[in-house]
Design a protein around this motif. Structure first.
Motif, PDB file in Angstrom:
ATOM      1  N   ARG A   1       0.497   5.079   3.423  1.00  0.00           N
ATOM      2  CA  ARG A   1      -0.468   5.798   4.484  1.00  0.00           C
ATOM      3  C   ARG A   1      -0.276   7.269   4.669  1.00  0.00           C
ATOM      4  O   ARG A   1      -1.291   7.886   4.793  1.00  0.00           O
TER       5      ARG A   1
ATOM      6  N   ARG B   1      -1.157  -3.740   5.808  1.00  0.00           N
ATOM      7  CA  ARG B   1      -0.352  -3.572   7.081  1.00  0.00           C
ATOM      8  C   ARG B   1      -0.586  -4.650   7.901  1.00  0.00           C
ATOM      9  O   ARG B   1       0.328  -5.441   8.485  1.00  0.00           O
ATOM     10  N   GLU B   2      -1.764  -5.199   8.094  1.00  0.00           N
ATOM     11  CA  GLU B   2      -2.201  -6.336   8.887  1.00  0.00           C
ATOM     12  C   GLU B   2      -1.453  -7.690   8.250  1.00  0.00           C
ATOM     13  O   GLU B   2      -1.235  -8.656   9.119  1.00  0.00           O
ATOM     14  N   LEU B   3      -1.681  -7.666   7.170  1.00  0.00           N
ATOM     15  CA  LEU B   3      -1.201  -8.817   6.393  1.00  0.00           C
ATOM     16  C   LEU B   3       0.496  -8.994   6.705  1.00  0.00           C
ATOM     17  O   LEU B   3       1.109 -10.191   6.996  1.00  0.00           O
TER      18      LEU B   3
ATOM     19  N   GLN C   1     -11.306   3.938   0.643  1.00  0.00           N
ATOM     20  CA  GLN C   1     -11.002   2.911   0.174  1.00  0.00           C
ATOM     21  C   GLN C   1      -9.203   2.182   0.002  1.00  0.00           C
ATOM     22  O   GLN C   1      -9.012   1.295   0.451  1.00  0.00           O
TER      23      GLN C   1
ATOM     24  N   ASP D   1      -8.334   1.734   3.350  1.00  0.00           N
ATOM     25  CA  ASP D   1      -8.574   0.363   3.911  1.00  0.00           C
ATOM     26  C   ASP D   1      -7.745  -0.970   3.263  1.00  0.00           C
ATOM     27  O   ASP D   1      -7.231  -1.825   4.025  1.00  0.00           O
ATOM     28  N   MET D   2      -7.318  -0.629   2.038  1.00  0.00           N
ATOM     29  CA  MET D   2      -6.411  -1.381   1.442  1.00  0.00           C
ATOM     30  C   MET D   2      -5.174  -1.425   2.020  1.00  0.00           C
ATOM     31  O   MET D   2      -4.352  -2.428   2.589  1.00  0.00           O
TER      32      MET D   2
ATOM     33  N   GLU E   1      -2.245  -2.185  -5.169  1.00  0.00           N
ATOM     34  CA  GLU E   1      -2.155  -3.422  -5.757  1.00  0.00           C
ATOM     35  C   GLU E   1      -0.938  -4.132  -6.123  1.00  0.00           C
ATOM     36  O   GLU E   1      -0.816  -5.457  -5.771  1.00  0.00           O
TER      37      GLU E   1
ATOM     38  N   GLY F   1       1.013  -9.983  10.027  1.00  0.00           N
ATOM     39  CA  GLY F   1       0.899 -11.528  10.436  1.00  0.00           C
ATOM     40  C   GLY F   1       1.884 -12.337   9.601  1.00  0.00           C
ATOM     41  O   GLY F   1       2.571 -13.112  10.159  1.00  0.00           O
TER      42      GLY F   1
ATOM     43  N   SER G   1      -5.275  -3.160   5.444  1.00  0.00           N
ATOM     44  CA  SER G   1      -5.256  -4.682   5.350  1.00  0.00           C
ATOM     45  C   SER G   1      -3.989  -5.280   4.990  1.00  0.00           C
ATOM     46  O   SER G   1      -3.204  -6.129   5.561  1.00  0.00           O
TER      47      SER G   1
END
Lengths: 359, 359, 359, 359, 359
Positions: free
Chosen positions: C230, C277-279, C268, C271-272, C194, C282, C275
């Motif tokens: 990760r 990583r993808e952010l 979870q 998952d975060m 977070e 991007g 997310s």
């Protein structure tokens, strides 16, 4: 707006840090509305609907026949949740998950009941983003509990059908009701995906001809919305698949075809989500190459203009030299000849650039 | 055109939202043509073909021998579908899927019949896109039902063979007929992939030498067409694989080799589709680098021209200065000497750029 | 700072090269602090807490009831580790892994005990990076050993709960204690993800409008932090999954739901992390296109300025020529007319560029 | 050339559309040469080799001992294929696949025989592309049939060994012969991959220093060649794996180690193919960045030249102004001073650009 | 250098083409050194070490107790290999693989022995590349054979330990020796990965601030080194996993924990290799954007300079016109005023560009 949403689903988990596992703590946007509990009890013949029940009126049904559906709007009140948990014999971890809006979709089989976590999706036309709501179902013998964050849901059509005694709903057990509620949630996903799909297609049509500076931002936002949907549907698919194979007999055999259909629908939503993702990735590329194309066109035209005038300026510069002995300066028609030469050079270059398709 | 198609397969699902699961609703482009029902009944000896049957003439065949194939063109009429569903004992969810053109390919085993959803593909040379049609098969004992959106199909060769009593078709049961129909659909995929492959290769040959501004758009459209094919074949492969392994004896053991062959064909289509995708991705890169190459070439030439003339203009500018004491100005051959110098500088730069291969 | 960390986890392994397998060697940053051993023994009624035990005070508990938790801060002292290993009957390879800070998370079942390696994560606000600490647990009958690199841990809340006799902790066995410690570690991951997520979002909001030159570096560092997380969570998920399925009865059946919950939490976190990583990916794209956009804008404006003045300079150059016969030179209003022409040309070009939205 | 090849393997399938499944139709480049049939019969002692057999001489061998290998060059003659099919009891689908050059590699077990489809690869140094030939094997008891498109194959070394009575070949059964033929095909893949690898390495060494304009095209062609190989080896690996596990006893247990070795070789070819692909992808990037680097260098030098002369031209322009009162114009040494200033400015800029490493 | 290596492992395979499968042929760089055979025989009490054995001295040990380790340096001599093969009962395919330096790592169980192929890795600081050596182990009852390409290996520490009677080595069987040798090889991988990791990190730190023109080449070379490692470790992991699960009892049960540890180590090497790969990919991107950033900065500064002087040159050009009636020309202070205007314009533009952060 979009950001608030994202945070809600993924963050806040840390506020629970340090508590005993299985200690229910509400994780999500803080709320102050009172919890609203409503119930519908029905069998093939009768239907009794009660709104705004007090906590004391809620009991585990002991009727041998018929189904009771208790819907709870508001999951932030620990006292209420605890009381319900005790009356329906819920495991502490179940109550914890009920109140944790960041919990991902799943199905869990407990000896006494089946626990299902889902996400309700709603494409909000005002904020142009997807609203996510945490929904949980408890399927026990003869009853279904549903928990939502706030009032206003996708279950209204199911209620209508119950009241109207339409369809198979009234004649079947609590398992069919649970299925109907899950189906309502999944059906609503289609609407969200389609709305996003429409936005994507509108944008896609315009993108190559008229890219706007905020398109990139918009594409990123759409990608996130699609990701949000994906994160809701993928684990749900898994959960439904688990229900299909599960030995535990919470779902009767006669519901097999329906669960299979539900599973099919989740796959179809995933297909559509993946298509949207690919479209968005393609649009991202299109946008970039479209912007860079325009930029290149501009630079090319500008450079062509400069390139045409620089040699002409040189010619003018030559005859601006102050040498004493420059025979041309004294000739009678030098000036018009130079003009002709300059025009010829300029026109020749334009023609050349045209022919080469640089202009 | 292309867009309309895409919408048809993936959208509209939402129009069903709120209805009872298992309530058949037509999902697809709205149609008004009347539903046309035709039938062919045959055994090794005889063949009876009837066109334009009325609903009342359609019954579940009770002949102990022979096969009846009933083909329905038009799936938008709920009344007709319902009546057929009742006569052939179809599950409500089956009827729902029959009428849902956005349903993805699948095979489902019901106690009484086998249900198969496929997509018919047709590369439309006029719109340069792939037309998709929703086709379903019901295989029961002694009969096959086929449902299509509109008249005109890929089943004609099968009919021909039936009439001509050619091949194995007449001597085999309804399972072989169902196989033959599936084979006809899959065979048609080859045609579509090959047509797309031809378009891709024509484009690929031209792309490096002569990229056009609408090529990018075209590549994106082709990618979508290929994706459409992919989305039709992947789940079909799965469905055929399921039929192979299925215990349910809708397909006789003597058809094993044929189903294996069909499965092989779907894999081959997927292979071709994947090759096309890779080609298209490569072409996308080729196009971009080809465009950027051309642009770079243009900019280079233009910049070289400017770079050659800017020093010359400087020289001219020097002798355009108005100083009183500039000895060169009074010399007799200054002017031609300056010309010679300027030409030498220009030629030298051109030669240098040539040698460096910048020009 | 960040670099030091990375090295710690992945490098140094080579210092062990050439030794007998199963020879414990400390792999990690060299330390000189003394090893600190503390213990808490409790049952439902009593709790005895001892700090700063000497090595001689540590024994394998032989009490038939109650749980002993021995926590060791400091794993670099071979003598201490060896002594502990002997007293608790640990396999040489276990001791080797205990001391190897580059060991990846895993769970291993030995006949006498369960061995668990985890990574403790802490987002360090000062260095803006993730601190990793190697933590191991040994779960035997009636005791839990925990090993850490240095003092200060995420286990404090568990101690508090033990002392306060809160929750289920005191009434359960050593398996529940081990679970509680694992849960504390995983719960702390949420905090780290977070915190990283917040940093990412703050950056993301600013990136499109105001890209800074060190953003790229920062994005790379964040990517590494996310990768570190990760690499800690993925194998832990596997390890927890193994514990769930394991036949070995180190965890009682009543802990099934809790282990499932723990497993859920690791998923979870993953998952975060994904997310994030993808952010970040991007954002990397956004940064690059944002930088290139700004650059393009600058170049465009500059080129437009040059393009406007070059033709004007040409006009001025024309009337700077020294031809004897240039009628315009002698006209009365040539000069103002030329000014007007030049202003008109300049204004016309600006207007044209504006209309084309190049300026 | 390359294109023709690609088409051969993947297209033409459509020409079969509409025929009865299991109807053999030749799919491939049309040929007119006569079909050539040769046979070799051998046991440990004798070997009889016959060339140019007529169709009537070919029979299923009924000798209890010894092996007969019948090789067919040319698969386009339906009559021949049909006759052979009948004599050896081949399934219609087998004959169909024998004649379909676009059939992907596979192994199929029929009650009477084992059917194997492979692709023969040959790197053609003249066209710089990979030639693909469709090869099929039928392994029955005591005989092997091999089918090729045209004369000239990779089986010659096997024939040599048979004649020379070298190795294990003569003393083993038809299964060993089939293995030897498969091994010959796979061994030949190595040659093709290595030839492509050499071409790639030669190119790679040159690419960074001297990129040529047709390199991109060449890289794309090599990628396709590699893809072609990949498409031949992947399914073959699968097929060999299937043979290893298959219960059907076409391969004796003593061949286990050999099949495992063959399987290993296919994996190794795949490894090499994947390495080549990665190299090619890297080369693609290298080429692009190398081209763009060169372009950037050119633009930089050109821009530097322009940037140096533009201020100088400005200085010259200043003293080209015609003001009446410009004191410098009348000074004695203005002109040389201006020259000195201009040279100083130019040299200063060059020095500055040098120091900044822009030049 | 790097290239030579690559070729060694992947090429040359073709030289075997056409030979009987199972015919040993040396594949690798040709060598002429004599083969060197050494042996160590030991049990718990004694150790006998012999160097430079002649072929006649090598026998399959028949001692009921104790272990014999025979190490062969040089695998290119067919005669030697054949003789060894016969004495130890090796399968022809095993001898073939022993001599094939392009064979990928694997484990194969034969009735009499276990065959293991590995790759020895050494980061060569001089050539800055990874040296690969083909190593094979034969584990039989009471003996271990090890084969290497040349003298000098990673087994020296194992020998030391044997001589020193340190650790478990002397008291265990041949299986433990085989394990120790494998462990020595894998331990050496860590060293290579770490060396590469150090090189990568040094480069990474410098890359953003000071990209050099050969960095791209270096990154590509490092990628290849990492790939080489990866290709050695991946199949080894598989092989070790196979040994763990294998029923064949070449490894005693007491070695389970050690094999598991070895397996763990291979996974850790793979983890490190993957991290290195991701770092390198990131560095590739960093390099490109860093280069393009620098280029952009240069172009921007140059363009700004040109853009400032072009309008000034225009002003000078205006007053260089030769019109008769230009009032400014005759004014007293025109010249200094023009200078002031020009300086103001220039300074204004610089200020504007500064404020916009273009300079």
């Amino acid at each position: 707006m979009n950001k608030r949403k994202r945070k809600k689903w993924s963050a806040r988990q840390s506020s629970k840090r340090g508590t005993v596992p299985g200690t229910p703590v509400f994780i999500g946007e803080s709320r102050s509305e009172a919890v609203r509990i409503g119930s519908i009890s029905y069998d093939r013949g009768d239907l009794v609907e009660k709104g705004a029940l007090s906590l004391d009126d809620v009991h585990r049904p002991y009727r041998s026949e018929g189904v009771t559906w208790i819907n709870v709007d508001g999951i932030h009140d620990l006292k209420v949740m605890d009381a319900l948990g005790k009356r329906f014999g819920l495991h502490p971890l179940t109550i914890e998950d009920l109140m944790n809006t960041s919990q991902r979709p799943k199905a869990e089989v407990f000896p006494d009941y089946l626990f299902l976590v889902m996400k309700m999706m709603n494409y909000n036309d005002e904020t142009n983003s997807v609203d996510v709501e945490h929904v949980s179902l408890i399927l026990g013998e003869g009853y279904v509990l549903s928990f939502q964050e706030k009032e206003g849901d996708v279950f209204e059509p199911v209620r209508e059908r119950l009241r109207a005694s339409r369809g198979r709903l009234r004649g079947n057990g609590s398992d069919y009701l649970a299925y109907a509620l899950m189906d309502a949630v999944v059906d609503h996903y289609f609407l969200s995906v389609e709305r996003i799909g429409d936005v994507i297609e509108d944008m896609d049509d315009r993108l190559l001809s008229d890219p706007r500076s905020d398109d990139l931002q918009r594409i990123h936002e759409l990608k996130r919305d699609v990701m949000t949907l994906r994160k809701a549907v993928w684990p749900l698919r898994e959960a439904v698949g688990k229900l299909q194979k599960s030995d535990a007999s919470f779902f009767g055999n006669d519901l097999d075809a329906f669960l299979r259909d539900l599973y099919d629908h989740t796959i179809q939503v995933i297909d559509m989500v993946e298509s949207s993702r690919e479209l968005l990735t393609g649009m991202h590329d299109t946008y970039l190459s479209s912007v860079s194309n325009r930029m290149n066109e501009v630079m090319k035209v500008l450079t062509v203009i400069a390139t045409i005038f620089i040699p002409l300026t040189f010619i003018a510069g030559v005859y601006g030299m102050n040498f004493k002995y420059m025979p041309e300066l004294d000739w009678r028609f030098s000036y018009p000849v130079v003009w002709i030469v300059m025009i010829a050079v300029g026109a020749g270059m334009v023609a050349y650039f045209r022919r080469k398709r640089w202009l």
